[in-house]
Design a protein around this motif. Structure first.
Motif, short mmCIF file in Angstrom:
data_model
loop_
_atom_site.label_atom_id
_atom_site.label_comp_id
_atom_site.label_asym_id
_atom_site.label_seq_id
_atom_site.Cartn_x
_atom_site.Cartn_y
_atom_site.Cartn_z
N ALA A 176 28.57 19.00 6.16
CA ALA A 176 29.31 18.02 6.95
C ALA A 176 29.85 18.63 8.24
CB ALA A 176 30.45 17.45 6.12
N ASP A 177 29.96 17.80 9.28
CA ASP A 177 30.68 18.18 10.49
C ASP A 177 32.18 18.01 10.30
OD1 ASP A 177 28.34 18.65 12.19
OD2 ASP A 177 28.05 16.48 12.09
N THR A 178 32.55 16.97 9.55
CA THR A 178 33.95 16.67 9.28
C THR A 178 34.08 16.27 7.82
OG1 THR A 178 34.29 15.86 11.54
CG2 THR A 178 35.94 15.24 9.91
N ILE A 179 35.12 16.77 7.17
CA ILE A 179 35.47 16.34 5.82
C ILE A 179 36.78 15.57 5.90
CG2 ILE A 179 36.09 17.08 3.50
CD1 ILE A 179 34.38 19.59 3.96
N VAL A 180 36.79 14.39 5.35
CA VAL A 180 38.02 13.58 5.27
C VAL A 180 38.41 13.50 3.80
CG1 VAL A 180 39.08 11.34 5.69
CG2 VAL A 180 37.37 12.23 7.29
N VAL A 181 39.62 13.93 3.49
CA VAL A 181 40.08 13.87 2.10
C VAL A 181 41.38 13.09 2.06
CG1 VAL A 181 41.18 16.16 2.32
CG2 VAL A 181 40.71 15.22 0.05
N LEU A 182 41.41 12.08 1.21
CA LEU A 182 42.53 11.15 1.15
C LEU A 182 43.09 11.11 -0.27
CD1 LEU A 182 42.53 7.55 2.69
CD2 LEU A 182 43.56 8.02 0.48
N GLY A 183 44.37 11.39 -0.39
CA GLY A 183 45.03 11.27 -1.69
C GLY A 183 44.50 12.22 -2.73
N GLU A 196 20.10 18.88 16.24
CA GLU A 196 21.48 18.53 16.59
C GLU A 196 22.33 19.78 16.59
OE1 GLU A 196 23.63 16.93 12.75
OE2 GLU A 196 21.59 16.10 12.81
N PRO A 197 23.41 19.79 17.37
CA PRO A 197 24.29 20.96 17.38
C PRO A 197 25.03 21.07 16.05
CG PRO A 197 25.22 19.20 18.71
CD PRO A 197 23.85 18.74 18.31
N ILE A 198 25.33 22.29 15.66
CA ILE A 198 26.07 22.53 14.42
C ILE A 198 27.26 23.43 14.71
CG2 ILE A 198 24.08 22.22 12.91
CD1 ILE A 198 23.86 25.28 12.76
N ALA A 199 28.26 23.34 13.87
CA ALA A 199 29.47 24.14 14.01
C ALA A 199 30.20 24.13 12.67
CB ALA A 199 30.37 23.55 15.11
N PRO A 200 31.13 25.05 12.46
CA PRO A 200 31.96 24.96 11.25
C PRO A 200 32.66 23.61 11.18
CG PRO A 200 32.28 27.06 12.34
CD PRO A 200 31.47 26.23 13.28
N ALA A 201 32.91 23.15 9.99
CA ALA A 201 33.49 21.82 9.80
C ALA A 201 34.96 21.81 10.18
CB ALA A 201 33.33 21.37 8.36
N ARG A 202 35.42 20.62 10.52
CA ARG A 202 36.85 20.32 10.64
C ARG A 202 37.23 19.42 9.46
NH1 ARG A 202 37.14 18.83 17.06
NH2 ARG A 202 35.52 17.37 16.42
N ILE A 203 38.51 19.38 9.17
CA ILE A 203 38.96 18.62 8.01
C ILE A 203 40.16 17.76 8.36
CG2 ILE A 203 40.39 20.52 7.11
CD1 ILE A 203 39.55 19.54 4.26
N VAL A 204 40.13 16.51 7.91
CA VAL A 204 41.24 15.57 8.04
C VAL A 204 41.82 15.34 6.65
CG1 VAL A 204 41.96 13.26 8.75
CG2 VAL A 204 40.12 14.44 10.00
N ILE A 205 43.10 15.63 6.47
CA ILE A 205 43.76 15.49 5.18
C ILE A 205 44.80 14.39 5.30
CG2 ILE A 205 45.19 16.65 3.46
CD1 ILE A 205 43.96 19.31 4.50
N ILE A 206 44.64 13.34 4.50
CA ILE A 206 45.55 12.20 4.53
C ILE A 206 46.37 12.23 3.24
CG2 ILE A 206 45.73 9.69 4.72
CD1 ILE A 206 42.90 9.75 5.99
N ASP A 207 47.63 12.60 3.36
CA ASP A 207 48.48 12.76 2.19
C ASP A 207 49.94 12.82 2.65
OD1 ASP A 207 49.83 13.96 -0.22
OD2 ASP A 207 47.76 14.08 -0.91
N LYS A 235 43.27 10.27 -6.78
CA LYS A 235 44.34 9.47 -7.37
C LYS A 235 45.35 8.94 -6.36
CE LYS A 235 43.23 9.67 -11.80
NZ LYS A 235 41.97 10.41 -11.76
N GLY A 236 45.57 9.64 -5.25
CA GLY A 236 46.50 9.12 -4.26
C GLY A 236 46.07 7.77 -3.73
N LEU A 237 44.77 7.53 -3.66
CA LEU A 237 44.24 6.22 -3.30
C LEU A 237 44.08 5.36 -4.55
CD1 LEU A 237 41.21 5.46 -0.98
CD2 LEU A 237 41.43 4.37 -3.18
N ILE A 238 43.45 5.91 -5.56
CA ILE A 238 43.09 5.14 -6.76
C ILE A 238 44.31 4.60 -7.47
CG2 ILE A 238 42.19 5.48 -9.10
CD1 ILE A 238 40.03 7.27 -7.83
N TRP A 239 45.37 5.39 -7.55
CA TRP A 239 46.58 4.96 -8.23
C TRP A 239 47.69 4.62 -7.24
CZ3 TRP A 239 46.93 9.09 -12.72
CH2 TRP A 239 45.99 8.75 -13.70
#
Length: 845
Positions: A229-236, A271-282, A413-417
Motif C-alpha cells: 500500500a501507499d497509504t494505510i488507514v486504520v480506524l478504531g 508507477e512511483p513507489i515510496a514507503p507507506a504513510r499511515i492515517v490512524i483514526i482513534d 471494534k472502535g467502528l464495529i462496536w
C-alpha cells in the motif's frame, strides 16, 4: 527456573522428534507454529546431527536464530496417555509471521494442561451436574441424558423458542469449522432455533452487516497488501497490541521502506513507489500510534484523534472532499458499482432498503446524500480542517504521473462496536469503492478481527433483526439455555442487570434440584420443570475452564481445545490451516463437535422414548467418531470450495495452508484465492457493489446522548497486548495475573488529582447501568475527561456500566459509555509492586 513452573532447565529436542502443524489459536492473525514432541525420557544432543534443529549448539547462535525456544513455549503433556516433552515454537517458513511469536502464541506451550508442571490445572476434566448443592462429577451418559430430557420437555411445553442458545461463531480455540458446523447443524437443521446469540453480542447477527449489504465481504485482501500500500488507514483499531505480528511483519516493513523490492516486483516501473504513510483514526493515542511515530516520524503518521463516536462525520467529509477533487476511479465505478443503499428510514431489515439506480448515479447520489463540508466535520469531530484535508489527500490524491494511490483501509471494534455501526462501516466502504481500492494489490477494506474465523453452518432460521436474546433472558423468557464457549457475565452489555436476573432464575432451578433425591431422574426432571414454569432457567455450559456464567450452570460439559483436537480455522486473510492434535485433552474432555453428537443422540433417544419418532428422526446423522467426521460432514460438503479440502491435504499444506475460497486441487496442493474481487465482481446478483447513504445522525444509540450529558467521563474500552480477550486462560497464568491482577483504567493525571486518586488506587466506575472497578493508570497522553479500560476483565467487567442500547440490528455500542469515577481504596497489595510507566514504544536514544 522458569516463571512459577516446576522446570529448571529446557531439554534439547532429538532429531527424530515429532513435528506437527499448529496455527496460533488466539488472535485472528493466525501465526504458524510447529509442535515438537518427544518421549519424556529422551533428549537430543548439542551436535548438529543429534538435535531437531540440525544446528551445532556448541556454537553461539545468531540473534535471529530459530534454533532455540523460550520457557513459555515448553511443557510436559500427555500424548496417547504417555508423558512427552512439548515445544510449540514459531515457524520461520510461515508467510503470516515469518518466525515471530506474539506474547499470546508464544505462551501456547506453558498454557497447555500439564499434571507434571501444574499449568492450566483449572481445566474442566469431567462432566459436572448440580447435585447435593454443588457441581459434582458424573459420566457423559448421565450428563447428556439430563440435558436431553430437560431440553425436550421445555420444547414440548414452550416450543423451540423455549430453548435459548449462546454460541461462538469464530475459529481458533473456542470454535473452528468442525465446531461451528456441529452446533449449527444441531440448532439450525435438526431444530430451528431463533433465540440464539453470539459470544460477544446479544443477538445472532453480523458485526459487519453494513459492508456485506454493499456486496463487500469484510475479509477481502491479503496480508501482503499491507506491504504494497501507499497509504494505510486504520480506524478504531490498535494492531500493535491486538494483531501484533500482522503489524510487525507486514505493516512496519512498508512504513520503514523495507518492502520496496516487493513493490518493484509487483508494479515494475508503471508507477512511483515510496514507503507507506499511515492515517490512524482513534480518540486515544494508542501504542500503535506511538510506535508508528517512533519508527517513521510524525511526517508520515497522521493521527486523527476524533471525538468519540464522530467517525461517520469525518468519513463523510473525506468522501465529499475526494469527490470534489475528482480523486475517484470513474472506470471502476462504472464497471463494478451500481445503485445506492438507503437505510435512513431505520428499518431493522436493512436488506430491503436498496434503491437500485444506474451505475454512475449510485456514486453521484451517495455524494449528494452524504455531502459534508470539512468545516462542519471539524466542528463535529474536534479535528483541524487541514488535517481532514491532509487525510483525504493521503488516501486518494493521485501519485506523480497520475497513477492511482493504493490505499488499504482496516477497521475493528472502535467502528464495529461504536456509534451508528452500520452506516459508519458503509461510509468507509464508500471511500474504498470511490477510489477503486478493492480487488487490487495494496488495497482492501477489511476488518482486523478478534478471534480467527471458522464459520460454516446451515442458514439461520430466524429473521433480521434477530431477537435481542439478553432481553429475553432478563424478562424471564425461555426455559433452557445452552451455552457454548461463552461467558456473557464478562462479555455482554447491561451486564449488571443481566447477571442479577440470570442468577435469580438459575438459583430457582438449583433449589428445585436440591429438593429431590439425585438418583430419582423422573422426580428430578419434574422438579426442574416446575421451577421453569415459575420463571426458572436450566443452564448447560460447554467450556474448557470454569467460567463466571458457568457458576450458574446445572450441567457443565468439558471441552477439548485446539491441539487437544484437530481443528481448522481461517485467519484475517482467509488463510485456512489445520492445527493437528498434538496432546491429549484433560481427563474426559471431548471436542465440541463430539459433544454435539452426544447431545443429538441423547435427544433422539429422549424423543423416541417419549413416543415421538418423527421428532426423534430429526436428530439422525450425528454418528461422528472423530472431529474429522464432523469436518467432512460440514465444511467439505457445504463450504464454497470445500470439496477440494481434506485433513490430509491440509496437513501437506503445512502452516501456510491456502487462502479461501479453494478453487481447485493441482499438483498436490489446494489452489486458493489470494485476494477477492480481482475480476471487479462483487457479492451481489448483478456483480456490482452498491454505495450507501450514510448521513450523520449524532449519537444514534438510544440513551447515549443523555448518558453523555449526565456523566463526566468517557469510559472507552478495548483489548491489550498483555492479556487475551476475556482472560479465560490468562486469569490463572501467574505470568499474566501477577502483571495485571486487575483491569487498568487509564486516566489523565489531572483528572486523577481532582478525584484524589494515585497510581494503582482502586477506583469505581459507575452510572445508572451499574458499577465496576479498576486500578488507575496515570496516562498523560489521555484527554481530560476520557478514560480507557480493559474489556471483559473478570476482576472488573466494563460491561456492567454499558447500557442496553443497541442499533437497529441489535449490535451493541460498547465504546460510547459515560460514567463517574470515585476512589474505592488505596492500591491493593497485589498492585503495589507494579510498574505504571507509559506503554508507548519509544526508540532507543
Amino acid at each position: 527456573m522458569t516463571y512459577k513452573t516446576r522446570i529448571d532447565r529446557l531439554p534439547i529436542p532429538p532429531k527424530d522428534a515429532r513435528v506437527q502443524n499448529v496455527t496460533c489459536h488466539f488472535c485472528i492473525v493466525g501465526c504458524g507454529y510447529h509442535a515438537i514432541s518427544w518421549p519424556v525420557d529422551q533428549q537430543g544432543d548439542l551436535r548438529a546431527g543429534d538435535n531437531a534443529f540440525g544446528a551445532d549448539l556448541t556454537e553461539q547462535q545468531g540473534a535471529m536464530t530459530p534454533n532455540w525456544f523460550a520457557p513459555s513455549m515448553y511443557n510436559i503433556v500427555k500424548q496417547n496417555g504417555r508423558d512427552v516433552h512439548l515445544v510449540i515454537k514459531p515457524d520461520p517458513a510461515c508467510a503470516v509471521n515469518g518466525g515471530l511469536g506474539s506474547t499470546r502464541g508464544a505462551k501456547m506451550g506453558v498454557l497447555s494442561y500439564s499434571q507434571v508442571t501444574g499449568t492450566s490445572t483449572e481445566r474442566l476434566t469431567d462432566p459436572l451436574v448440580w447435585r447435593y448443592n454443588q457441581l459434582s462429577p458424573t459420566s457423559w451418559d448421565d450428563a447428556v441424558s439430563l440435558v436431553a430430557e430437560v431440553t425436550r420437555r421445555v420444547i414440548e411445553e414452550q416450543g423451540e423458542d423455549g430453548l435459548i442458545v449462546s454460541a461462538y461463531d469464530h475459529g481458533g480455540a473456542g470454535g473452528g469449522y468442525e465446531n461451528t458446523w456441529a452446533t449449527g447443524k444441531l440448532y439450525f437443521e435438526s431444530m430451528k432455533i431463533k433465540n440464539i446469540r453470539i459470544h460477544n453480542r446479544p443477538a445472532y447477527n453480523s458485526e459487519v452487516h453494513g459492508t456485506r449489504d454493499m456486496g463487500v465481504p469484510e475479509l477481502n485482501n491479503c496480508y501482503e497488501d499491507a506491504e504494497l500500500a501507499d497509504t494505510i488507514v486504520v480506524l478504531g483499531a490498535n494492531p500493535l497490541e491486538t494483531t501484533t505480528n500482522y503489524f510487525l511483519n507486514h505493516w512496519v516493513p512498508n512504513l520503514r521502506g523495507i518492502s520496496m523490492d516487493k513493490k518493484r516486483a509487483e508494479f515494475g516501473a508503471a508507477e512511483p513507489i515510496a514507503p507507506a504513510r499511515i492515517v490512524i483514526i482513534d480518540p486515544r493515542r494508542t501504542p500503535t500510534a506511538a510506535a508508528c511515530e517512533a519508527e517513521v516520524g510524525r511526517d508520515n503518521v497522521l493521527h486523527l484523534a476524533v471525538r468519540s463516536g464522530t467517525d461517520l462525520a469525518l468519513l463523510n467529509a473525506v468522501f465529499t472532499e475526494i469527490a470534489a477533487k475528482g480523486w475517484v476511479d470513474r472506470g471502476f465505478i462504472a464497471v463494478s458499482t451500481g445503485g445506492i443503499l438507503d437505510t435512513t428510514g431505520g428499518s431493522g431489515d436493512t436488506r430491503t432498503q436498496a434503491v437500485t439506480q444506474a451505475a454512475a448515479d449510485g456514486f453521484d447520489e451517495a455524494v449528494r446524500r452524504n455531502h459534508t463540508m470539512i468545516e462542519e466535520a471539524a466542528r463535529i469531530t474536534g479535528l483541524a480542517p487541514d488535517d481532514i484535508r491532509k487525510a483525504a489527500a493521503w488516501i486518494a490524491e493521485p501519485k506523480q504521473g497520475g497513477a492511482r494511490r493504493r490505499t488499504m483501509f482496516a477497521y475493528e471494534k472502535g467502528l464495529i462496536w461504536g456509534n451508528d455501526n452500520y452506516r459508519t462501516n458503509q461510509a468507509l466502504v464508500n471511500i474504498a469503492l470511490a477510489t477503486g481500492n478493492l480487488g487490487r494489490p495494496g488495497g482492501g477494506c477489511v476488518r482486523l478481527g478478534g478471534h480467527q474465523e471458522g464459520y460454516v453452518r446451515p442458514d439461520y432460521p430466524g429473521g433480521r433483526p434477530a431477537p435481542y436474546v439478553d432481553q429475553l433472558l432478563i424478562s424471564g423468557q425461555g426455559g433452557v439455555h445452552h451455552v457454548w464457549g461463552c461467558d456473557h457475565f464478562k462479555t455482554t452489555l447491561n451486564a449488571s442487570e443481566f447477571k442479577r436476573r440470570y442468577k435469580q432464575r438459575t438459583d430457582m432451578v438449583k433449589a428445585a434440584i436440591d429438593s429431590v433425591p439425585a438418583g430419582d431422574r423422573t422426580r428430578q426432571v419434574d422438579a426442574i420443570m416446575v421451577a421453569i414454569r415459575e420463571g426458572g432457567l436450566f443452564v448447560v455450559d460447554v467450556d474448557i475452564v470454569p467460567t463466571q456464567i458457568g457458576s450458574c450452570a446445572h450441567v457443565m460439559l468439558p471441552a477439548a481445545t485446539a491441539g487437544e483436537a484437530n481443528l481448522t480455522s481461517m485467519n484475517g486473510e482467509r488463510r485456512m490451516r489445520l492445527t493437528e492434535r498434538y496432546m491429549d485433552p484433560p481427563g474426559r474432555a471431548l471436542p465440541d463437535s463430539l459433544i454435539v453428537a452426544k447431545i443429538a443422540q441423547a435427544l433422539e433417544a429422549s424423543w423416541r422414548a417419549a413416543g415421538k419418532s418423527q421428532e426423534a428422526d430429526k436428530f439422525k446423522g450425528y454418528d461422528w467418531q472423530t472431529e474429522e467426521d464432523a469436518f467432512m460432514d460440514g465444511y467439505h460438503q457445504h463450504a464454497g470450495g470445500g470439496q477440494f479440502v481434506t485433513y490430509e491435504r491440509l496437513r501437506a499444506m503445512g502452516t501456510n495452508g491456502f487462502q479461501e475460497p479453494a478453487v481447485g486441487f493441482d499438483n498436490g496442493k489446494i489452489v486458493g484465492t489470494k485476494r477477492l474481487f480481482t475480476d471487479g465482481k462483487f457479492n451481489a446478483p448483478d456483480g456490482r457493489a452498491k454505495f450507501a447513504a450514510t448521513p450523520w445522525r449524532g449519537l444514534a444509540t438510544p440513551g447515549k446522548a443523555e448518558e453523555q450529558a449526565r456523566y463526566r467521563f468517557l469510559v472507552n474500552n478495548g483489548r491489550a497486548n498483555a492479556v487475551w480477550q476475556s482472560l479465560y486462560l490468562d486469569q490463572n497464568n501467574p505470568f499474566v495475573h501477577d502483571r495485571l491482577p486487575l483491569p487498568y483504567l487509564q486516566m489523565h493525571p489531572e483528572d486523577m488529582a481532582e478525584l484524589g486518586l494515585k497510581q494503582g488506587d482502586l477506583a469505581e466506575v459507575y452510572n445508572d447501568n451499574g458499577s465496576t472497578q479498576a486500578m488507575v493508570w496515570p496516562t498523560p497522553t489521555a484527554r481530560r475527561g476520557e478514560t480507557f479500560m480493559l474489556f471483559a476483565f473478570p476482576a472488573g467487567v466494563v460491561g456492567n456500566v454499558v447500557s442496553k442500547g443497541v442499533n437497529e440490528l441489535v449490535i451493541p455500542n460498547y465504546k460510547q459509555t459515560w460514567g463517574n469515577i470515585r476512589k474505592l481504596a488505596d492500591q491493593p497489595r497485589a498492585v503495589a509492586g507494579l510498574s505504571f510507566k507509559s506503554q508507548e514504544y519509544r526508540p532507543p536514544t
